[in-house]
Design a protein around this motif. Structure first.
Motif, PDB file in Angstrom:
ATOM      1  N   GLU A 275      -3.619  -1.910 -16.751  1.00 42.13           N
ATOM      2  CA  GLU A 275      -4.994  -2.253 -16.404  1.00 42.13           C
ATOM      3  C   GLU A 275      -5.103  -2.678 -14.944  1.00 42.13           C
ATOM      4  OE1 GLU A 275      -8.444  -4.534 -15.578  1.00 42.13           O
ATOM      5  OE2 GLU A 275      -6.463  -5.480 -15.808  1.00 42.13           O
ATOM      6  N   VAL A 276      -4.133  -3.465 -14.459  1.00 40.08           N
ATOM      7  CA  VAL A 276      -4.134  -3.889 -13.055  1.00 40.08           C
ATOM      8  C   VAL A 276      -3.931  -2.694 -12.131  1.00 40.08           C
ATOM      9  CG1 VAL A 276      -2.821  -5.179 -11.313  1.00 40.08           C
ATOM     10  CG2 VAL A 276      -3.440  -6.264 -13.486  1.00 40.08           C
ATOM     11  N   LEU A 277      -3.023  -1.806 -12.499  1.00 44.59           N
ATOM     12  CA  LEU A 277      -2.760  -0.628 -11.665  1.00 44.59           C
ATOM     13  C   LEU A 277      -3.989   0.268 -11.573  1.00 44.59           C
ATOM     14  CD1 LEU A 277      -0.449   0.491 -10.013  1.00 44.59           C
ATOM     15  CD2 LEU A 277       0.328   1.773 -12.002  1.00 44.59           C
ATOM     16  N   LEU A 278      -4.701   0.425 -12.677  1.00 44.60           N
ATOM     17  CA  LEU A 278      -5.923   1.227 -12.664  1.00 44.60           C
ATOM     18  C   LEU A 278      -7.031   0.541 -11.876  1.00 44.60           C
ATOM     19  CD1 LEU A 278      -5.986   2.428 -16.387  1.00 44.60           C
ATOM     20  CD2 LEU A 278      -5.422   3.801 -14.376  1.00 44.60           C
ATOM     21  N   ARG A 279      -7.126  -0.783 -12.042  1.00 42.88           N
ATOM     22  CA  ARG A 279      -8.181  -1.522 -11.358  1.00 42.88           C
ATOM     23  C   ARG A 279      -8.016  -1.474  -9.842  1.00 42.88           C
ATOM     24  NH1 ARG A 279      -8.221  -7.802 -11.825  1.00 42.88           N
ATOM     25  NH2 ARG A 279      -7.056  -7.277 -13.696  1.00 42.88           N
ATOM     26  N   THR A 280      -6.783  -1.497  -9.375  1.00 41.00           N
ATOM     27  CA  THR A 280      -6.537  -1.492  -7.930  1.00 41.00           C
ATOM     28  C   THR A 280      -6.430  -0.079  -7.354  1.00 41.00           C
ATOM     29  OG1 THR A 280      -4.140  -1.647  -8.364  1.00 41.00           O
ATOM     30  CG2 THR A 280      -5.340  -3.715  -7.994  1.00 41.00           C
ATOM     31  N   ARG A 281      -6.362   0.937  -8.220  1.00 41.74           N
ATOM     32  CA  ARG A 281      -6.250   2.346  -7.798  1.00 41.74           C
ATOM     33  C   ARG A 281      -5.025   2.554  -6.902  1.00 41.74           C
ATOM     34  NH1 ARG A 281     -11.624   1.401  -6.340  1.00 41.74           N
ATOM     35  NH2 ARG A 281     -11.145   1.952  -4.168  1.00 41.74           N
ATOM     36  N   ALA A 282      -3.928   1.910  -7.243  1.00 41.81           N
ATOM     37  CA  ALA A 282      -2.752   1.911  -6.373  1.00 41.81           C
ATOM     38  C   ALA A 282      -1.668   2.895  -6.781  1.00 41.81           C
ATOM     39  CB  ALA A 282      -2.156   0.506  -6.326  1.00 41.81           C
ATOM     40  N   GLY A 283      -1.855   3.631  -7.878  1.00 40.25           N
ATOM     41  CA  GLY A 283      -0.804   4.552  -8.271  1.00 40.25           C
ATOM     42  C   GLY A 283      -1.008   5.091  -9.665  1.00 40.25           C
ATOM     43  N   LEU A 284       0.096   5.461 -10.305  1.00 36.39           N
ATOM     44  CA  LEU A 284       0.066   6.123 -11.606  1.00 36.39           C
ATOM     45  C   LEU A 284       0.811   5.306 -12.650  1.00 36.39           C
ATOM     46  CD1 LEU A 284      -0.371   8.642 -13.464  1.00 36.39           C
ATOM     47  CD2 LEU A 284       1.826   9.495 -12.583  1.00 36.39           C
ATOM     48  N   SER A 285       0.163   5.074 -13.777  1.00 39.69           N
ATOM     49  CA  SER A 285       0.825   4.529 -14.959  1.00 39.69           C
ATOM     50  C   SER A 285       1.015   5.698 -15.911  1.00 39.69           C
ATOM     51  CB  SER A 285      -0.029   3.420 -15.593  1.00 39.69           C
ATOM     52  OG  SER A 285       0.635   2.854 -16.694  1.00 39.69           O
ATOM     53  N   ALA A 286       2.214   6.268 -15.943  1.00 36.65           N
ATOM     54  CA  ALA A 286       2.448   7.578 -16.557  1.00 36.65           C
ATOM     55  C   ALA A 286       2.728   7.476 -18.042  1.00 36.65           C
ATOM     56  CB  ALA A 286       3.610   8.275 -15.863  1.00 36.65           C
ATOM     57  N   HIS A 287       2.164   8.432 -18.790  1.00 33.85           N
ATOM     58  CA  HIS A 287       2.425   8.552 -20.225  1.00 33.85           C
ATOM     59  C   HIS A 287       3.183   9.830 -20.556  1.00 33.85           C
ATOM     60  CE1 HIS A 287      -1.543   6.081 -20.852  1.00 33.85           C
ATOM     61  NE2 HIS A 287      -0.603   5.398 -20.242  1.00 33.85           N
TER      62      HIS A 287
ATOM     63  N   ALA B 142       0.813  -1.231   0.000  1.00 37.68           N
ATOM     64  CA  ALA B 142       0.000   0.000   0.000  1.00 37.68           C
ATOM     65  C   ALA B 142       0.838   1.269   0.000  1.00 37.68           C
ATOM     66  CB  ALA B 142      -0.967   0.004   1.192  1.00 37.68           C
ATOM     67  N   ARG B 143       1.960   1.242  -0.714  1.00 33.05           N
ATOM     68  CA  ARG B 143       2.701   2.473  -0.966  1.00 33.05           C
ATOM     69  C   ARG B 143       2.343   2.925  -2.383  1.00 33.05           C
ATOM     70  NH1 ARG B 143       2.426   3.161   3.000  1.00 33.05           N
ATOM     71  NH2 ARG B 143       3.644   5.070   2.959  1.00 33.05           N
ATOM     72  N   PRO B 144       2.320   4.209  -2.676  1.00 34.16           N
ATOM     73  CA  PRO B 144       1.998   4.679  -4.033  1.00 34.16           C
ATOM     74  C   PRO B 144       2.962   4.100  -5.069  1.00 34.16           C
ATOM     75  CG  PRO B 144       1.970   6.493  -2.463  1.00 34.16           C
ATOM     76  CD  PRO B 144       2.548   5.323  -1.735  1.00 34.16           C
ATOM     77  N   VAL B 145       2.417   3.592  -6.167  1.00 33.29           N
ATOM     78  CA  VAL B 145       3.212   2.968  -7.221  1.00 33.29           C
ATOM     79  C   VAL B 145       3.315   3.931  -8.405  1.00 33.29           C
ATOM     80  CG1 VAL B 145       3.392   1.009  -8.795  1.00 33.29           C
ATOM     81  CG2 VAL B 145       2.424   0.690  -6.505  1.00 33.29           C
ATOM     82  N   LEU B 146       4.530   4.107  -8.900  1.00 33.01           N
ATOM     83  CA  LEU B 146       4.767   4.910 -10.097  1.00 33.01           C
ATOM     84  C   LEU B 146       5.314   3.995 -11.181  1.00 33.01           C
ATOM     85  CD1 LEU B 146       5.063   7.539 -11.713  1.00 33.01           C
ATOM     86  CD2 LEU B 146       7.320   7.833 -10.654  1.00 33.01           C
ATOM     87  N   CYS B 147       4.556   3.843 -12.268  1.00 33.69           N
ATOM     88  CA  CYS B 147       4.975   3.027 -13.401  1.00 33.69           C
ATOM     89  C   CYS B 147       5.346   3.949 -14.551  1.00 33.69           C
ATOM     90  CB  CYS B 147       3.858   2.081 -13.815  1.00 33.69           C
ATOM     91  SG  CYS B 147       4.234   1.102 -15.265  1.00 33.69           S
ATOM     92  N   VAL B 148       6.613   3.901 -14.993  1.00 31.22           N
ATOM     93  CA  VAL B 148       7.071   4.699 -16.128  1.00 31.22           C
ATOM     94  C   VAL B 148       7.837   3.779 -17.081  1.00 31.22           C
ATOM     95  CG1 VAL B 148       7.188   6.900 -14.920  1.00 31.22           C
ATOM     96  CG2 VAL B 148       9.161   5.408 -14.869  1.00 31.22           C
ATOM     97  N   ARG B 149       7.593   3.909 -18.314  1.00 27.32           N
ATOM     98  CA  ARG B 149       6.467   4.506 -18.966  1.00 27.32           C
ATOM     99  C   ARG B 149       5.316   3.513 -18.960  1.00 27.32           C
ATOM    100  NH1 ARG B 149       2.959   4.777 -22.766  1.00 27.32           N
ATOM    101  NH2 ARG B 149       2.756   6.368 -24.347  1.00 27.32           N
ATOM    102  N   GLY B 150       4.074   3.945 -18.729  1.00 25.14           N
ATOM    103  CA  GLY B 150       2.961   3.030 -18.701  1.00 25.14           C
ATOM    104  C   GLY B 150       2.872   2.197 -19.963  1.00 25.14           C
ATOM    105  N   ASP B 151       2.579   0.895 -19.802  1.00 22.88           N
ATOM    106  CA  ASP B 151       2.571   0.013 -20.973  1.00 22.88           C
ATOM    107  C   ASP B 151       1.282   0.115 -21.793  1.00 22.88           C
ATOM    108  OD1 ASP B 151       0.805  -1.258 -19.250  1.00 22.88           O
ATOM    109  OD2 ASP B 151       1.542  -3.275 -19.686  1.00 22.88           O
ATOM    110  N   GLU B 152       0.253   0.803 -21.250  1.00 25.53           N
ATOM    111  CA  GLU B 152      -1.048   0.900 -21.916  1.00 25.53           C
ATOM    112  C   GLU B 152      -1.591  -0.489 -22.241  1.00 25.53           C
ATOM    113  OE1 GLU B 152      -1.473   3.945 -24.935  1.00 25.53           O
ATOM    114  OE2 GLU B 152       0.369   4.938 -24.263  1.00 25.53           O
ATOM    115  N   GLY B 153      -1.265  -1.434 -21.369  1.00 24.35           N
ATOM    116  CA  GLY B 153      -1.680  -2.816 -21.587  1.00 24.35           C
ATOM    117  C   GLY B 153      -2.080  -3.477 -20.285  1.00 24.35           C
ATOM    118  N   CYS B 154      -1.653  -4.728 -20.106  1.00 25.24           N
ATOM    119  CA  CYS B 154      -2.093  -5.545 -18.976  1.00 25.24           C
ATOM    120  C   CYS B 154      -1.650  -4.970 -17.637  1.00 25.24           C
ATOM    121  CB  CYS B 154      -1.543  -6.967 -19.119  1.00 25.24           C
ATOM    122  SG  CYS B 154      -1.991  -7.801 -20.646  1.00 25.24           S
ATOM    123  N   LEU B 155      -0.405  -4.524 -17.552  1.00 28.06           N
ATOM    124  CA  LEU B 155       0.106  -3.996 -16.289  1.00 28.06           C
ATOM    125  C   LEU B 155      -0.650  -2.733 -15.894  1.00 28.06           C
ATOM    126  CD1 LEU B 155       3.828  -3.851 -15.297  1.00 28.06           C
ATOM    127  CD2 LEU B 155       2.364  -1.910 -14.848  1.00 28.06           C
TER     128      LEU B 155
END
Length: 420
Positions: free
Chosen positions: A354-366, A339-352
């Motif tokens: 989707e999971v990050l958005l579904r769990t509302r756990a952080g940012l998948s950055a574009h 439960a720490r904020p997750v920063l994904c760079v660069r967002g894959d706009e795919g499966c990973l």
């Protein structure tokens, strides 16, 4: 119920998927026995006793040149005669004579030891479940084998291409014969359906007994990355992992004097080659004072590192022809669990993503602006309270636990045995 597992990696080496599976299989009353390749690594030493294990040692030579010569000989023997699978099959025959099994599970990174698993499943007349953690199609490149043979020039490239094509043909033949396939992402499921219609999705995950929220106040705002960045090659393949958005955002934050090195630090727990790349990038962006580098740590220490962090970093890139298709790194699920904020760079706009958005756990950055706002918001939060928080969906995150993963495997195993 006894199950025989053949896999390319198993603890104490880097083999968390099968290591955790055996842990929870035993608790559910199953008796897993494992045959794997010996790898001189202790990253997951705390999981090595979760199954009766035979480790086959294919390499014995010491020294750079003798080691390279032995590796080349094993490579050619394997390419021409299936040497590694042959040895594993013979060991598997010895094992099933002593302990007959109800099912064979083979977990693999690319192909080995699928051929041995099919042979022993046929010999024992039991179902074969093939677990594909990675496939060569997901990266679009031959980085791993090609680098190992790069010193041979054109001959090395030919050998690498021949090895990969041969491995893919072998893999596809085994997949068609398997009772069921399991894999790690929706993208992999769709790919593998071309070879076998029975494909089941079993995500990677986190062990809930190790990874859970236990936030620690720290004197500095830590962004933490654990794992490799540069793999077989000497330089980063930016199509797979690109930290550029992070560095650009840090330049802006530092230029506006929002952050300063005394209170803000990006920690890299990684190998020497990856450290070298990050150092070069940090110097290019004049961010060296904000970086700290450490060697790998045992997997048992990772939960504490994550819980004392303000933001957890996942590196990837946009999925595409050359990008990381369907890559669902275990680091993501472990980050979700604490439960720490997750920063994904660069967002894959795919499966990973989707999971990050579904769990509302952080940012998948574009874009850089997104990273800038995300880090600034959490840094100001940390300055005010000493901690960062994220309103994640804990119920959704719980679906990715290793216990849930084992339950899913057990359901599949029982179906295969009942069908048999």
């Amino acid at each position: 119920m006894k199950i025989l597992i053949l896999c390319d990696l198993f603890p104490p080496a880097f083999g968390p998927r099968m290591g955790y599976l055996c842990k929870y299989l035993r608790r559910a009353g199953w008796e897993p026995a494992v045959i794997t390749e010996y790898i001189p690594d202790r990253t997951f030493a705390f999981l090595e006793d979760e199954a009766e294990t035979v480790r086959i040692r294919y390499y014995h030579a010491r020294g750079k040149w003798l080691g390279a010569l032995e590796w080349g000989c094993v490579f050619l023997l394997d390419l021409l005669f299936g040497y590694k699978d042959g040895r594993m099959y013979r060991e598997a025959r010895r094992q099933i004579r002593k302990h007959p099994c109800r099912l064979v599970l083979c977990s693999t990174f690319r192909t080995f030891p699928l051929v041995a698993a099919r042979r022993i499943a046929r010999k024992a007349n039991v179902p074969l479940v093939a677990d594909l953690r990675d496939v060569v199609e997901q990266t679009g490149g031959h980085e791993f084998v090609a680098h190992a043979l790069s010193g041979l020039g054109g001959l090395g490239r030919w050998m690498a291409d021949a090895f990969l094509q041969h491995g893919r043909r072998q893999r596809n033949r085994v997949l068609r014969d398997a009772a069921c396939l399991t894999t790690v992402s929706p993208w992999h499921v769709e790919l593998l359906k071309a070879f076998n219609p029975r494909v089941e999705l079993v995500y990677n995950g986190y062990d809930p007994e190790l990874f859970y929220p236990a936030p620690v106040r720290s004197e500095r705002f830590y962004i933490t990355y654990t794992g490799r960045i540069v793999y077989a090659g000497r330089t980063l393949n930016r199509a797979l992992r690109d930290p550029e958005l992070l560095f650009r955002a840090l330049v802006r934050l530092a230029g506006e004097q929002v952050i300063r090195p005394e209170t803000f630090c990006v920690r890299w727990f990684t190998d020497a080659k990856s450290q070298q790349f990050i150092r070069q990038e940090a110097e290019k962006y004049a961010l060296a004072d904000y970086m700290a580098f450490y060697d790998y740590v045992p997997a048992s220490r990772v939960p504490a590192l994550l819980n004392e962090s303000a933001v957890l970093l996942v590196l990837t890139n946009k999925a595409g022809e050359q990008g990381p298709k369907g890559v669902m790194t275990t680091k993501l699920f472990e980050a979700l669990a604490v439960a720490r904020p997750v920063l994904c760079v660069r967002g894959d706009e795919g499966c990973l993503e989707e999971v990050l958005l579904r769990t509302r756990a952080g940012l998948s950055a574009h874009r850089t602006e997104e990273v800038y706002r995300f880090l600034k918001t959490h840094y100001l939060q940390w300055q005010a309270s000493g901690l960062t928080t994220v309103e994640a969906d804990r119920e959704e995150i719980g679906k990715f636990s290793r216990q849930a993963q084992a339950d899913r495997f057990i359901h599949i195993f029982e179906q295969m045995m009942n069908n048999r």
